[in-house]
Write an enzyme that holds these catalytic residues in place. Sequence first.
Site, PDB file in Angstrom:
ATOM      1  NE  ARG A 116       6.299  -1.687   4.009  1.00 15.08           N
ATOM      2  CZ  ARG A 116       5.277  -1.437   3.185  1.00 15.08           C
ATOM      3  NH1 ARG A 116       5.384  -1.684   1.894  1.00 15.08           N
ATOM      4  NH2 ARG A 116       4.153  -0.917   3.634  1.00 15.08           N
ATOM      5  CG  ASN A 169      -0.875  -7.650  -1.929  1.00 18.41           C
ATOM      6  OD1 ASN A 169      -0.962  -8.223  -0.840  1.00 18.41           O
ATOM      7  ND2 ASN A 169      -1.488  -6.512  -2.180  1.00 18.41           N
ATOM      8  N   GLY A 249     -12.924 -12.060   3.504  1.00 14.34           N
ATOM      9  CA  GLY A 249     -12.949 -11.498   4.861  1.00 14.34           C
ATOM     10  C   GLY A 249     -14.372 -11.254   5.330  1.00 14.34           C
ATOM     11  CD  GLU A 264      -6.150  -3.662   3.323  1.00 16.40           C
ATOM     12  OE1 GLU A 264      -6.998  -3.658   2.399  1.00 16.40           O
ATOM     13  OE2 GLU A 264      -4.945  -3.903   3.158  1.00 16.40           O
ATOM     14  CB  CYS A 298      -5.166  -2.970  -0.497  1.00 17.66           C
ATOM     15  SG  CYS A 298      -4.872  -4.686  -0.167  1.00 17.66           S
TER      16      CYS A 298
HETATM   17  O1  G3P Z   1      -2.265  -4.339  -0.660  1.00 20.14           O
HETATM   18  C1  G3P Z   1      -2.105  -4.280   0.692  1.00 20.14           C
HETATM   19  C2  G3P Z   1      -1.709  -2.934   1.214  1.00 20.14           C
HETATM   20  O2  G3P Z   1      -1.370  -3.101   2.543  1.00 20.14           O
HETATM   21  C3  G3P Z   1      -0.686  -2.169   0.393  1.00 20.14           C
HETATM   22  O3  G3P Z   1       0.393  -1.693   1.071  1.00 20.14           O
HETATM   23  O4  G3P Z   1       2.546  -0.557   1.326  1.00 20.14           O
HETATM   24  O5  G3P Z   1       1.720  -1.068  -0.963  1.00 20.14           O
HETATM   25  O6  G3P Z   1       0.635   0.680   0.378  1.00 20.14           O
HETATM   26  P1  G3P Z   1       1.383  -0.591   0.407  1.00 20.14           P
END
Ligand code: G3P
Length: 496
Positions: A116, A169, A249, A264, A298
């Site tokens: 990705r 993460n 942040g 974020e 997140c």
């Molecule tokens: O935890 C960070 C956030 O960007 C999650 O991404 O691709 O798991 O929705 P995703």
Amino acid sequence: MGEIGVFASIVAGDTFKYYSEGEWRVSSSGKSVPIINPTTRKTQFEVQACTQDEVNKVMESAKIAQKSWAKTPLWKRAELLHKAAAILKDHKKPIAECLVKEIAKPAKDAATEVVRSGDLVSYCAEEGVRILGEGKFLMSDSFPGNERTKYCLTSKIPLGVVLAIPPFNYPVNLAVSKIAPALIAGNSLVLKPPTQGAVSALHMVHCFHLAGFPKGVISCITGKGSEIGDFLTMHPIVNCISFTGGDTGIAIAKKVSMIPLQMELGGKDACIILEDADLDLAASNIVKGGFSYSGQRCTAVKVVLVMESVADILVKKVNEKVGKLTVGPPENDCDITPVVTESSANFIEGLVMDAKKKGATFCQEYKREGNLIWPLLLDNVKQDMRIAWEEPFGPVLPIIRISNVEEGIHHCNASNFGLQGCVFTKDINKAMLISDAMETGTVQINSAPARGPDHFPFQGLKDSGIGSQGVTNSINMMTKIKSTVINLPTPSYTMG
Ligand code: G3P
């Protein structure tokens, strides 16, 4: 220890080097920072504990390199990014192995993250060529009182040195989501990877090195946040910060000078289930959204707000699916793997115990071994429980039963977070009204929250962040507008 061969130059003895002025270096501090494997809870890797002097050197070389990088033709910058993307994808295996050991990411998800990331870098190169290759042309006589005597030409120019601080993460994907837009726009980039995830990030940076980026255009500094964190974020050479992580942040935003920030900072993504929802679809999305990577996203579903009339059926369906989740080491590609640190596991346990004390219904028995926490659904969660408001970043999911939609929206909007939310219903009109009412950066209709596809806009309201991400938005955010105005003589005469 990573792949011997192509990655041999990034490690010295047992410790990974940092990347400065186009070279892999050992810190003069003589100190290292251990990276603890979340599964074994033993030191897996070590990285350099860089000094403030070394930060200064990185910043100075980034500043110098940026000047000529900005003058490198856009198509050449894109070409290098495409090359880095291909190298990254070619080395998916060793990088994914690091992700498994450093952050206990399930093996398949780890490989997906690398692929990705390569795709994101390529997409960014293509998008950059399109949007940075065009500007605007304005005529003065469209504003009252003006003649047709001024032509304004605008283009996008880089900000300078961008500091990227991604979270544990997605140490590769959320690093390249900052690196690629910065570089295609003609900025230089300094990366400070998270401690857990640093070795995966160093491997990824080496792919940019192998692609042949000029020295200083990309650098990577490692070390303890307590020693170099503020020094980096408050460094006078830094012209922009892109940060993803927790409430650090907010502290950064309070300390830094007048520079653009992209942040974020997490979420408490709510999932609202209406009476007419497809409950099988909702249950699948709740389990996928709530428990993927053990809830350490997140955008994970972090609270389910379900209409009382369908709550029993939904909970039954979700429980059946939770019962099928595999629990164990990331090497075995289990669904639920150990959370990233012992302190995270302790925090999650604190939320669970608080909910237990206050009367939540445990759908499974609470079980923990080291950093490994078994998936847990907490039903009948009430407003006075911490888990109703705080983000566990772990495989525990609260369910709040609501008697009307307004109650659900109110709970969602009372949160200090506002990243994403989702609603399950077959009534598109209701879905749109709920989307409009939810104070979040994104609302998903009939699907769990998610950042991807990576070119979609991604933004949080309130304490969830500043600015918008996604490929196009990040490129735009990492540039500024430059105008040149051509002033014609006052028309004392007319042509033709
Ligand atoms: O935890 C960070 C956030 O960007 C999650 O991404 O691709 O798991 O929705 P995703």
